[in-house]
Design a protein around this motif. Sequence first.
Motif, PDB file in Angstrom:
ATOM      1  N   ARG A 132       0.836  -1.212   0.000  1.00  0.00           N
ATOM      2  CA  ARG A 132       0.000   0.000   0.000  1.00  0.00           C
ATOM      3  C   ARG A 132       0.862   1.249   0.000  1.00  0.00           C
ATOM      4  NH1 ARG A 132      -2.974  -3.113   3.774  1.00  0.00           N
ATOM      5  NH2 ARG A 132      -1.954  -2.027   5.515  1.00  0.00           N
ATOM      6  N   TRP A 133       1.920   1.218   0.766  1.00  0.00           N
ATOM      7  CA  TRP A 133       2.825   2.359   0.832  1.00  0.00           C
ATOM      8  C   TRP A 133       3.508   2.575  -0.516  1.00  0.00           C
ATOM      9  CZ3 TRP A 133       7.826   2.403   4.359  1.00  0.00           C
ATOM     10  CH2 TRP A 133       8.438   3.658   4.260  1.00  0.00           C
ATOM     11  N   ALA A 134       4.016   1.524  -1.114  1.00  0.00           N
ATOM     12  CA  ALA A 134       4.681   1.642  -2.414  1.00  0.00           C
ATOM     13  C   ALA A 134       3.730   2.173  -3.481  1.00  0.00           C
ATOM     14  CB  ALA A 134       5.251   0.285  -2.825  1.00  0.00           C
ATOM     15  N   GLU A 135       2.494   1.719  -3.454  1.00  0.00           N
ATOM     16  CA  GLU A 135       1.506   2.199  -4.431  1.00  0.00           C
ATOM     17  C   GLU A 135       1.281   3.699  -4.307  1.00  0.00           C
ATOM     18  OE1 GLU A 135      -2.238   0.023  -4.934  1.00  0.00           O
ATOM     19  OE2 GLU A 135      -1.223  -0.300  -6.863  1.00  0.00           O
ATOM     20  N   SER A 136       1.328   4.203  -3.073  1.00  0.00           N
ATOM     21  CA  SER A 136       1.073   5.631  -2.866  1.00  0.00           C
ATOM     22  C   SER A 136       2.232   6.498  -3.354  1.00  0.00           C
ATOM     23  CB  SER A 136       0.829   5.908  -1.373  1.00  0.00           C
ATOM     24  OG  SER A 136       2.033   5.826  -0.630  1.00  0.00           O
ATOM     25  N   LEU A 137       3.377   5.905  -3.605  1.00  0.00           N
ATOM     26  CA  LEU A 137       4.574   6.668  -3.976  1.00  0.00           C
ATOM     27  C   LEU A 137       4.739   6.850  -5.480  1.00  0.00           C
ATOM     28  CD1 LEU A 137       7.154   5.050  -1.516  1.00  0.00           C
ATOM     29  CD2 LEU A 137       5.931   7.209  -1.238  1.00  0.00           C
ATOM     30  N   ARG A 138       3.973   6.147  -6.283  1.00  0.00           N
ATOM     31  CA  ARG A 138       4.139   6.237  -7.736  1.00  0.00           C
ATOM     32  C   ARG A 138       2.982   7.015  -8.352  1.00  0.00           C
ATOM     33  NH1 ARG A 138       1.136   2.477 -10.930  1.00  0.00           N
ATOM     34  NH2 ARG A 138      -0.222   1.159  -9.673  1.00  0.00           N
ATOM     35  N   PRO A 139       3.222   7.694  -9.457  1.00  0.00           N
ATOM     36  CA  PRO A 139       2.125   8.327 -10.183  1.00  0.00           C
ATOM     37  C   PRO A 139       1.094   7.268 -10.567  1.00  0.00           C
ATOM     38  CG  PRO A 139       4.241   9.098 -11.006  1.00  0.00           C
ATOM     39  CD  PRO A 139       4.541   7.972 -10.070  1.00  0.00           C
ATOM     40  N   ALA A 140      -0.167   7.560 -10.373  1.00  0.00           N
ATOM     41  CA  ALA A 140      -1.221   6.555 -10.521  1.00  0.00           C
ATOM     42  C   ALA A 140      -1.261   5.925 -11.905  1.00  0.00           C
ATOM     43  CB  ALA A 140      -2.573   7.187 -10.190  1.00  0.00           C
ATOM     44  N   GLU A 141      -0.906   6.695 -12.929  1.00  0.00           N
ATOM     45  CA  GLU A 141      -1.056   6.190 -14.296  1.00  0.00           C
ATOM     46  C   GLU A 141       0.139   5.375 -14.775  1.00  0.00           C
ATOM     47  OE1 GLU A 141       0.903  10.207 -14.389  1.00  0.00           O
ATOM     48  OE2 GLU A 141      -0.845   9.288 -13.411  1.00  0.00           O
ATOM     49  N   ASP A 142       1.215   5.310 -13.992  1.00  0.00           N
ATOM     50  CA  ASP A 142       2.434   4.653 -14.452  1.00  0.00           C
ATOM     51  C   ASP A 142       2.316   3.135 -14.446  1.00  0.00           C
ATOM     52  OD1 ASP A 142       3.501   7.103 -14.774  1.00  0.00           O
ATOM     53  OD2 ASP A 142       5.254   6.786 -13.511  1.00  0.00           O
ATOM     54  N   ASP A 143       2.976   2.506 -15.383  1.00  0.00           N
ATOM     55  CA  ASP A 143       3.085   1.051 -15.464  1.00  0.00           C
ATOM     56  C   ASP A 143       4.218   0.615 -14.541  1.00  0.00           C
ATOM     57  OD1 ASP A 143       3.451  -1.590 -16.066  1.00  0.00           O
ATOM     58  OD2 ASP A 143       3.509  -1.325 -18.231  1.00  0.00           O
ATOM     59  N   ILE A 144       3.925  -0.291 -13.605  1.00  0.00           N
ATOM     60  CA  ILE A 144       4.930  -0.660 -12.607  1.00  0.00           C
ATOM     61  C   ILE A 144       6.059  -1.504 -13.185  1.00  0.00           C
ATOM     62  CG2 ILE A 144       3.288  -0.559 -10.699  1.00  0.00           C
ATOM     63  CD1 ILE A 144       3.127  -3.582 -10.763  1.00  0.00           C
ATOM     64  N   THR A 145       5.895  -1.998 -14.410  1.00  0.00           N
ATOM     65  CA  THR A 145       6.955  -2.826 -15.004  1.00  0.00           C
ATOM     66  C   THR A 145       7.916  -2.022 -15.875  1.00  0.00           C
ATOM     67  OG1 THR A 145       5.590  -3.358 -16.943  1.00  0.00           O
ATOM     68  CG2 THR A 145       5.399  -4.806 -15.023  1.00  0.00           C
ATOM     69  N   VAL A 146       7.622  -0.724 -16.061  1.00  0.00           N
ATOM     70  CA  VAL A 146       8.434   0.102 -16.955  1.00  0.00           C
ATOM     71  C   VAL A 146       9.752   0.493 -16.280  1.00  0.00           C
ATOM     72  CG1 VAL A 146       8.543   2.354 -18.096  1.00  0.00           C
ATOM     73  CG2 VAL A 146       6.458   0.979 -18.245  1.00  0.00           C
ATOM     74  N   HIS A 147      10.838   0.502 -17.043  1.00  0.00           N
ATOM     75  CA  HIS A 147      12.142   0.981 -16.576  1.00  0.00           C
ATOM     76  C   HIS A 147      12.508   2.237 -17.356  1.00  0.00           C
ATOM     77  CE1 HIS A 147      13.230  -2.596 -14.195  1.00  0.00           C
ATOM     78  NE2 HIS A 147      12.576  -3.278 -15.116  1.00  0.00           N
ATOM     79  N   PRO A 148      13.046   3.307 -16.756  1.00  0.00           N
ATOM     80  CA  PRO A 148      13.159   3.446 -15.301  1.00  0.00           C
ATOM     81  C   PRO A 148      11.820   3.785 -14.676  1.00  0.00           C
ATOM     82  CG  PRO A 148      13.924   5.433 -16.367  1.00  0.00           C
ATOM     83  CD  PRO A 148      13.592   4.462 -17.480  1.00  0.00           C
ATOM     84  N   PHE A 149      11.657   3.394 -13.453  1.00  0.00           N
ATOM     85  CA  PHE A 149      10.399   3.590 -12.742  1.00  0.00           C
ATOM     86  C   PHE A 149      10.386   4.958 -12.085  1.00  0.00           C
ATOM     87  CE2 PHE A 149       7.597   2.761  -9.039  1.00  0.00           C
ATOM     88  CZ  PHE A 149       6.468   2.381  -9.734  1.00  0.00           C
ATOM     89  N   ASP A 150       9.268   5.671 -12.167  1.00  0.00           N
ATOM     90  CA  ASP A 150       9.169   7.027 -11.630  1.00  0.00           C
ATOM     91  C   ASP A 150       8.573   7.049 -10.223  1.00  0.00           C
ATOM     92  OD1 ASP A 150      10.240   8.345 -13.801  1.00  0.00           O
ATOM     93  OD2 ASP A 150       8.326   8.436 -14.862  1.00  0.00           O
ATOM     94  N   ILE A 151       8.953   8.075  -9.472  1.00  0.00           N
ATOM     95  CA  ILE A 151       8.415   8.318  -8.139  1.00  0.00           C
ATOM     96  C   ILE A 151       7.726   9.674  -8.142  1.00  0.00           C
ATOM     97  CG2 ILE A 151       9.038   8.741  -5.713  1.00  0.00           C
ATOM     98  CD1 ILE A 151       9.315   5.858  -6.485  1.00  0.00           C
ATOM     99  N   ASP A 152       6.588   9.759  -7.448  1.00  0.00           N
ATOM    100  CA  ASP A 152       5.874  11.032  -7.333  1.00  0.00           C
ATOM    101  C   ASP A 152       6.561  11.883  -6.262  1.00  0.00           C
ATOM    102  OD1 ASP A 152       4.105  13.080  -7.390  1.00  0.00           O
ATOM    103  OD2 ASP A 152       2.317  11.874  -7.002  1.00  0.00           O
ATOM    104  N   ALA A 153       7.714  12.449  -6.627  1.00  0.00           N
ATOM    105  CA  ALA A 153       8.592  13.117  -5.657  1.00  0.00           C
ATOM    106  C   ALA A 153       7.994  14.394  -5.077  1.00  0.00           C
ATOM    107  CB  ALA A 153       9.934  13.423  -6.311  1.00  0.00           C
ATOM    108  N   GLU A 154       7.155  15.089  -5.839  1.00  0.00           N
ATOM    109  CA  GLU A 154       6.598  16.352  -5.353  1.00  0.00           C
ATOM    110  C   GLU A 154       5.659  16.143  -4.180  1.00  0.00           C
ATOM    111  OE1 GLU A 154       7.197  19.602  -6.101  1.00  0.00           O
ATOM    112  OE2 GLU A 154       8.938  18.658  -7.036  1.00  0.00           O
ATOM    113  N   ARG A 155       4.986  15.022  -4.135  1.00  0.00           N
ATOM    114  CA  ARG A 155       4.007  14.755  -3.072  1.00  0.00           C
ATOM    115  C   ARG A 155       4.625  14.032  -1.880  1.00  0.00           C
ATOM    116  NH1 ARG A 155       0.362  11.202  -4.234  1.00  0.00           N
ATOM    117  NH2 ARG A 155      -1.061  11.902  -2.607  1.00  0.00           N
ATOM    118  N   HIS A 156       5.859  13.546  -2.038  1.00  0.00           N
ATOM    119  CA  HIS A 156       6.456  12.740  -0.968  1.00  0.00           C
ATOM    120  C   HIS A 156       7.865  13.238  -0.669  1.00  0.00           C
ATOM    121  CE1 HIS A 156       3.070  10.002  -1.364  1.00  0.00           C
ATOM    122  NE2 HIS A 156       3.268  10.028  -2.672  1.00  0.00           N
ATOM    123  N   LYS A 157       7.939  14.131   0.320  1.00  0.00           N
ATOM    124  CA  LYS A 157       9.232  14.706   0.712  1.00  0.00           C
ATOM    125  C   LYS A 157       9.634  14.295   2.127  1.00  0.00           C
ATOM    126  CE  LYS A 157       8.647  18.701  -2.327  1.00  0.00           C
ATOM    127  NZ  LYS A 157       8.556  20.182  -2.408  1.00  0.00           N
TER     128      LYS A 157
END
Length: 487
Positions: A274-299
């Motif tokens: 649940r925590w990991a899911e909250s850290l990624r942009p909702a629309e991103d594919d979790i299998t894509v490389h490189p994987f993105d993080i929603d850095a603006e919302r999680h500081k």
Amino acid sequence: MRTAKLTGKLVMAVVFVPIGAAGCLKPSCPNDKLLKYDPTVGYRFDALSTGECNMDDLFICLTFSGGGTRAAAFAYGVLQGLGNTDITAPSDDGKRRNLLDEVDLISAVSGGSFTAMGYALWGDRLFDGKFEKRFLKNNVQWDLFLNLFKPKNCLRVSSVLLDRTDVAAFYYDEEIFEESTYKTLLEAGRRPFVAINATDLSRRQRFTFTQDDFDLLGSDMTELPVGWAVAASSAFPVLLSPLRLKYYPGKAMADAVQDVLTAPEDRRIARQYRWAESLRPAEDDITVHPFDIDAERHKYLYLLDGGLADNLGLTYVIESYRHGAIHRRMAAGKIKKFVVIVVDAGTDPPEDLESKVSAPGLLKVFERTGTTSMYRHSDTLTGIAKYSFLEERARTQQAYEECRETLGKTCPDAAVPPMPGEAAVETYVIDLNFRQVEDSKKRLVFLSLITSLFLPPHDVKELIDAGKDLLVEHPEFERLMDDLRGD
């Protein structure tokens, strides 16, 4: 008793409330950046060896509840009781193995975290009197107050590094735990593994001070002072501000998040997922490389007292039993006897609320709203643990025996599959709490003790003795000892 209760409440108010303005100052974050994600490196259970006297086939887990000095002293007594219980005859050099040597994991919350961390750092040296002097029989609340006026802390305040929980964290680090870090524990390299639990304020779920959780921050916890972990675990709301940890977005964090999200179900821990899911942009594919993080919302991650999520520290053990290190060892057939000792310092003082015509005051309402669900949840969680570790295993054993019998009748030449690892293990759940004290006067005293960081030395001694006595008198403990002698 009344004087101690009044003193405790006044000092807590004096120490923490006046420095509330510090909560709006620049945050201090004690955690470092993780340079490379490696799930085999860092403070994890598998990084510690059994040590000289620990046998993996007898696996003992302790959980220490919250409750300030009350909980720390009760847990200390249980540790002494285990240390007093020999399980082997003396060897040629005169040494005996005792049950304390066999403790593999301690999961602790708030007040119980002090004792758990002390034993993880010092082993049997915990009982040399130093810990009792520094913490159990020391007026820590008064020390915290005096500590505010030391020159070095005045300097910290003036340099806007101080937050309310930081006062306690610096004190625990310097005065109790000798500036030890998680590197200290890693270098010792021996069990028990200690899991200090806090509450993630954003997700309202447990956070545990292990590298597995720090991976999702993109952070390396090696140089983190253990006093900061204990401070977070005991940061009771309002009296203390949340402790801040910093996110470090980057490749290491992204790799850790992706690893959690793509893990197979038998290795997936729901809380971390649940925590990991909250850290990624909702629309991103979790299998894509490189994987993105929603850095603006999680500081920043904000942590409060671990008792808000689980005041027993028991969910970490259940989590590990179902999907973590304990599960892996059971599946591999390494564990023969699995022991869980739940040390619950919860209180239940007599009340006269129902005899009064006037409604309870603000302080009473605050105290009840902050603790009612905590204590009721503890009872429920103990029941869940007993079902998971005892009844569920027994049902699996029964189903296996019925299947084996049917297979023998219908296909006598067929190979019988081995019993599932968890079902082949003999399990014991030893739940200790103050309601088990036989002496009615002592029971009432224990159930009425306040949660504070100071208790009179007499009360501390009585709590330590209660921990030792309740342990050896528990029916499940007696069953364990009978089985060990039979082996």
